[in-house]
Structures are given as structure tokens and as C-alpha cells.
Scaffold this active site. Structure first.
Site, PDB file in Angstrom:
ATOM      1  N   ASP A 166       8.449   8.123  12.101  1.00  0.00           N
ATOM      2  CA  ASP A 166       8.061   7.712  10.749  1.00  0.00           C
ATOM      3  C   ASP A 166       6.842   8.513  10.311  1.00  0.00           C
ATOM      4  O   ASP A 166       6.287   9.286  11.078  1.00  0.00           O
ATOM      5  CB  ASP A 166       7.733   6.212  10.727  1.00  0.00           C
ATOM      6  CG  ASP A 166       6.584   5.867  11.674  1.00  0.00           C
ATOM      7  OD1 ASP A 166       5.420   5.918  11.246  1.00  0.00           O
ATOM      8  OD2 ASP A 166       6.862   5.567  12.857  1.00  0.00           O
ATOM      9  N   ASP A 176       3.926   7.039   9.378  1.00  0.00           N
ATOM     10  CA  ASP A 176       2.835   6.084   9.350  1.00  0.00           C
ATOM     11  C   ASP A 176       2.781   5.472   7.943  1.00  0.00           C
ATOM     12  O   ASP A 176       3.823   5.229   7.341  1.00  0.00           O
ATOM     13  CB  ASP A 176       1.520   6.743   9.778  1.00  0.00           C
ATOM     14  CG  ASP A 176       0.517   5.732  10.329  1.00  0.00           C
ATOM     15  OD1 ASP A 176       0.893   4.963  11.229  1.00  0.00           O
ATOM     16  OD2 ASP A 176      -0.626   5.703   9.859  1.00  0.00           O
TER      17      ASP A 176
END
Length: 291
Positions: free
Chosen positions: A208, A210
Site C-alpha cells: 500500500d 501508507d
């Protein structure tokens, strides 16, 4: 001496089907029990030992992982080359979900973990200026590419305590610091591997962005798990290909990291600590190296 590969698997990586003659073995260490039993086997004829960092079924939090016991168990099993595989968030647009990042630096923001095998009665200060083995890191990069992963070499990993993910302000701050990825588990693991004089490499699998990315918003665990599934397949390919890339010798001093690190005078050393540390620092404490 023939290398023995150790793999510590992070979130999503709880076993390695590619191991031949695989057997689980329960072990104990002077630092307690590791996260799980060790899976012993061979890959392409090379002895390989696997340990799921969070335990099968993911029962350990980033803070409760018994890092000292995990590294001590690997050392006792004869491991010489220890590879950390872990899930991370990315602070860089070009390090996208699904990519692999070969980490070479860390910023340690953890605060609730035992970070050294040494302590009162036997004090040591080991250098972690360069906390990974460049030869092993290079081998991991080649193996990851062979497994079909997009690989970035050289990155700084911000290690947070967790288990919560970052606030937006923290995410922006860590980007400003020059960090590239963020996770919760490579410290104190890397420091302990250095104290144990193991070759250590960190393979970070991006799941991802973050919380800093304006188009991705906050971290969603469902999205992370979906990305993990694809990453785990490539991680298994990396592990299968790794023995074929271990030819380069290490000139970084990983195997002699404790030379000159022990400060406590021999006559002042706590005998109980000396015994406890025999599996980690026996080469030095038995007089085979300078102190």
C-alpha cells in the site's frame, strides 16, 4: 563452509511449499521460544530453514514477536544467511503495491522491544552503520527478478511500533525524512542478526501507499491482504531461486561483527550471561577472536 539459508516470513508468508524433505521442529532458546516451530528442508540441495515471524495463523503482534528467540533459533539451526521477508507501506510513488524493495538502511522508531542479546554483566556495542549484507541483498534482488517481481534496490525502512498504521501527519513526516517504506518488524531483527554475526538481508513487499498518497487515502487492511496474496507467490519464487545466486562472497565483515564489540573485561563477565550467550557469541567468548 556451505551456506545455510534462513527465511523469516512476514505477514502472509507462513509456510514454503518449495522446501524438499520439509519437517517442522519445535525448539527452545535461552531467550525463550521462537514465534513457531522451524521448518527444515532443502531448496536446490541447499539447507534452508523457515520461520513464520508471526506464527502460523498470525498470532504474534509486531510488538510481541520474540525477536531474540527467533534469531537465536536460526543461529542454533546453523543458519548463515538470514533473509527477512516482510510487508510494508510505500512512501514513494515509484515503489508501487506489488513491488519488492531491497532495503539497505533503517530508522528504528520502536520502543517496546528487547533490542540486544547482551546486557548487564556482558556489555557489547556492535556497529549497525551498514545493517544489511550487500552480497546477500544483491542475491535477493536477482532472485526476486527471476521470480517476476519488479525490484527496487536501496531504500530506507522506517520501523514503527504498531500495531496501528500511521496518522497522515506521521506519514508526511517520514516522507520528509527521506524514508522509502514503512513497516513494523525489521527492528530489532536486523540489529540482532548483526550481533549474531549472520548475513542479513531485508526484502520488503509493498502492499500500500501508507496514508500520504492523495489518491489512495488511508490504509485498508482488505486491500493489503489482496496485494499480499500476489506478493506471497513471488516471494516463494524468490526463495526457490535464491540458492542459485549465493555465489558472491561477503567482504562487509558480517561474520566478524562482534570483533572489538564486547566492552566488559573477561574477569568481570557474568558467568550466567556468558553461558546464555554461548550460542550467539561463542566464537568470541571462547577466545577465538579479539574482544
Amino acid at each position: 563452509m556451505e551456506p545455510v539459508i534462513g527465511i523469516i516470513g512476514g505477514s502472509g508468508l507462513y509456510q514454503i511449499a518449495e522446501l524438499a524433505d520439509a519437517e517442522w521442529h519445535e525448539v527452545a532458546t535461552p531467550f525463550g521460544a521462537p514465534s513457531d516451530a522451524l521448518l527444515h528442508g532443502r531448496i536446490d540441495g541447499t539447507r534452508t530453514v523457515f520461520l513464520p515471524r508471526h506464527g502460523r495463523g498470525h498470532v504474534q503482534t509486531p510488538s510481541s514477536v520474540p525477536y531474540r528467540a527467533n534469531v537465536a533459533a536460526m543461529k542454533a539451526a546453523g543458519v548463515t544467511h538470514l533473509v527477512s521477508v516482510s510487508a510494508v507501506g510505500s512512501f514513494r510513488e515509484e515503489m508501487a503495491p506489488g513491488d519488492f524493495v531491497i532495503v539497505d538502511q533503517f530508522i528504528d522508531r520502536t520502543f517496546a522491544r528487547e533490542k540486544s542479546f547482551f546486557g548487564p554483566g556482558l556489555v557489547a556495542h556492535v556497529s549497525v552503520a551498514h545493517p544489511v549484507c550487500p552480497a546477500l541483498s544483491g542475491a535477493c534482488a536477482k532472485a526476486a527478478r527471476q521470480a517476476g517481481a519488479k525490484v527496487h534496490e536501496g531504500a530506507t525502512y522506517l520501523v514503527m511500533e504498531g500495531p496501528q498504521f500511521s496518522t497522515l501527519a506521521e506519514s508526511r513526516l517520514y516522507r520528509d525524512w527521506g524514508c522509502d517504506v514503512i513497516g513494523m518488524t525489521n527492528m530489532p531483527e536486523a540489529k540482532l542478526a548483526r550481533e549474531a554475526e549472520l548475513h542479513y538481508a531485508s526484502v520488503a513487499m509493498v502492499t500500500d501507499y501508507d496514508s500520504w498518497h492523495p489518491e489512495h487515502g488511508s490504509v485498508q487492511i482488505t486491500e493489503i491482504i489482496e496485494t499480499l496474496h500476489g506478493n506471497v507467490a513471488r516471494a516463494a519464487g524468490l526463495v526457490a531461486a535464491l540458492p542459485g545466486h549465493l555465489g558472491a562472497s561477503c567482504d562487509a565483515g558480517c561474520e566478524t561483527a562482534l570483533d572489538h564489540a564486547v566492552i566488559t573485561a573477561p574477569e568481570a563477565r557474568d558467568p550466567a550471561m556468558v553461558e546464555r550467550l554461548h550460542g550467539i557469541a561463542g566464537r568470541l567468548l571462547t577466545g577465538d577472536a579479539p574482544s
